[in-house]
Design an enzyme around this catalytic site. Sequence first.
Site, PDB file in Angstrom:
ATOM      1  N   LYS A  87       0.859  -1.199   0.000  1.00 31.70           N
ATOM      2  CA  LYS A  87       0.000   0.000   0.000  1.00 31.70           C
ATOM      3  C   LYS A  87       0.889   1.241   0.000  1.00 31.70           C
ATOM      4  CE  LYS A  87      -1.774   1.643   4.039  1.00 31.70           C
ATOM      5  NZ  LYS A  87      -1.510   3.057   4.324  1.00 31.70           N
ATOM      6  N   ASN A  88       1.879   1.268   0.884  1.00 30.25           N
ATOM      7  CA  ASN A  88       2.644   2.511   1.089  1.00 30.25           C
ATOM      8  C   ASN A  88       3.688   2.792   0.018  1.00 30.25           C
ATOM      9  OD1 ASN A  88       1.009   2.950   3.246  1.00 30.25           O
ATOM     10  ND2 ASN A  88       2.535   2.435   4.808  1.00 30.25           N
ATOM     11  N   CYS A 113      -6.206   8.380   9.531  1.00 29.97           N
ATOM     12  CA  CYS A 113      -6.484   7.690  10.793  1.00 29.97           C
ATOM     13  C   CYS A 113      -6.250   8.624  11.983  1.00 29.97           C
ATOM     14  CB  CYS A 113      -5.536   6.503  10.946  1.00 29.97           C
ATOM     15  SG  CYS A 113      -6.112   5.075  10.075  1.00 29.97           S
ATOM     16  N   ARG A 147      -0.836  14.569  12.873  1.00 31.11           N
ATOM     17  CA  ARG A 147      -0.385  14.372  11.479  1.00 31.11           C
ATOM     18  C   ARG A 147      -0.378  15.675  10.686  1.00 31.11           C
ATOM     19  NH1 ARG A 147      -2.344   8.712   9.277  1.00 31.11           N
ATOM     20  NH2 ARG A 147      -0.327   8.821   8.299  1.00 31.11           N
ATOM     21  N   ASP A 199       4.040   0.905  12.225  1.00 27.52           N
ATOM     22  CA  ASP A 199       2.846   0.260  11.665  1.00 27.52           C
ATOM     23  C   ASP A 199       2.669  -1.169  12.170  1.00 27.52           C
ATOM     24  OD1 ASP A 199       3.072   1.844   8.381  1.00 27.52           O
ATOM     25  OD2 ASP A 199       2.462   2.573  10.351  1.00 27.52           O
ATOM     26  N   ARG A 212      -8.898  -0.653   4.301  1.00 26.74           N
ATOM     27  CA  ARG A 212      -8.121   0.434   3.675  1.00 26.74           C
ATOM     28  C   ARG A 212      -6.733  -0.059   3.294  1.00 26.74           C
ATOM     29  NH1 ARG A 212      -7.028   5.438   6.965  1.00 26.74           N
ATOM     30  NH2 ARG A 212      -5.598   5.522   5.220  1.00 26.74           N
TER      31      ARG A 212
END
Length: 419
Positions: A22-23, A116, A121, A304, A396
């Site tokens: 994903k990242n 999230c 952030r 993570d 997600r």
Amino acid sequence: MSSYIIEGGKKLEGEVTVSGSKNASLPIIAATILNKGITKLYNIPNIHDTQITLEILKYLGCKIKKSRGKIEINSKNIIKKDIPEHLMNQMRSTVILAGAIIGRFREAKFSYPGGCDIGSRPIDLHLSSFQKLGINIVEDSGFITCKCDKIIGANINLDFPSVGATENIILASIYAEGTTQITNAAMEPEIVDLAKCLNKMGAKIEGAGTNIIKITGIQKLKDISYTVMEDRIEAGTLLCAGAITGGNICLNYKTPEHITPLINKLEEAGCKINIENKKIFMQAPKKLKAVDIKTMPYPGFPTDLQSVLASTLCTAKGTSVIVENIFENRYRYVPELKKMGAKITIEGKTAVIKGTRKLSGAKVKSTDLRGGACLVLAGLVAKGITTVTNIEYILRGYENIDKKLNKLGAKIILKESEN
Ligand code: EPZ
């Protein structure tokens, strides 16, 4: 909101293949905006975050074709330079699209990103870096407008090795006049993958994967095909799923060096791990031993995997101590784990986990992507039935995680939401 209904007590065994990252996919999809042509991407996971990112590219004017694992992105006729608020708010990483739009068009308009609830952030490092590249920034009623006649290469030192800010500087400076140097750059493997993809397109990026990255401005990129790297966080999550159930699993995963900190911790906890022929074999003990972790920027222990390892340690022998150094609000899953009998106390950045003999099934709520994943893992080992709600957070970032775990012997049923 949908739920997973999990019957605990099944030992995981067998082999499973890890999906694309994903990242890495998100910044690489953003990078296709820079090429006034066609880019073919492979191994992009079909998850909510990649779907939203592709939605935004379609809104901008890209033509997107999907077929059997390939995504073809035609960015010849981009007509818009703004990111719609309703899409911007759906996740954090939309902000790196701004870097790509500015890199190509020298203008962009977007709102503060969503994402999230794992911390405030901010995007101050992104914006201050854009300013150093000669980009004018106007913030007005929640919208940010960036504009400049030309992007001028600059030396940028990041106060914190921010992954997103590093990616945004790279994307915004590809066509800059002169050279840009980032010091204290993030070193995550996803940045290396982004640089490899852009260099294949004709960019000139040196030092990705180290804390000093140099980008020499070029005039044009070319059409290419690129296969995105595997998802190291999914790999770590699956290993922890095997570990918490005392299982014996094999991951088809070619880059174990990306998760060395986790592998070391699972071995310290008593797992036997073998790496050969692009696979990771793991035999977990009946009872894990407690371990301590501190999350750090890469190559330290990844934030993570903090929640995922935390749930794995809830039934370990002894007391584990976790320090979360990256995000200020990444323990929101703890009250949910405690409903299942976990013994965890939080003091600021530190979580102390006293191993218990067992966890009991309960109805628990996903609070964020990785917090939701940790509840699924706890459900695998809990006595009885665990219902994890709000699994949209999990969807997600994990592609078919229920199917993968069921292939290993778990008993997870997806219950779609009524509405
Ligand atoms: C990326 O987020 C990842 N997301 C995150 O994964 C990951 O946890 C994080 O990097 C750290 O590894 C994607 O790649 C899409 P940061 P990002 O900028 O770029 C502060 C997941 O679960 N900061 O490295 O947002 C920030 O508040 C997600 O897959 C500023 O202060 O992370 C945080 O405390 C979650 N100002 C720290 O730096 C800024 O301008 C690390 O953030 C930017 C960041």
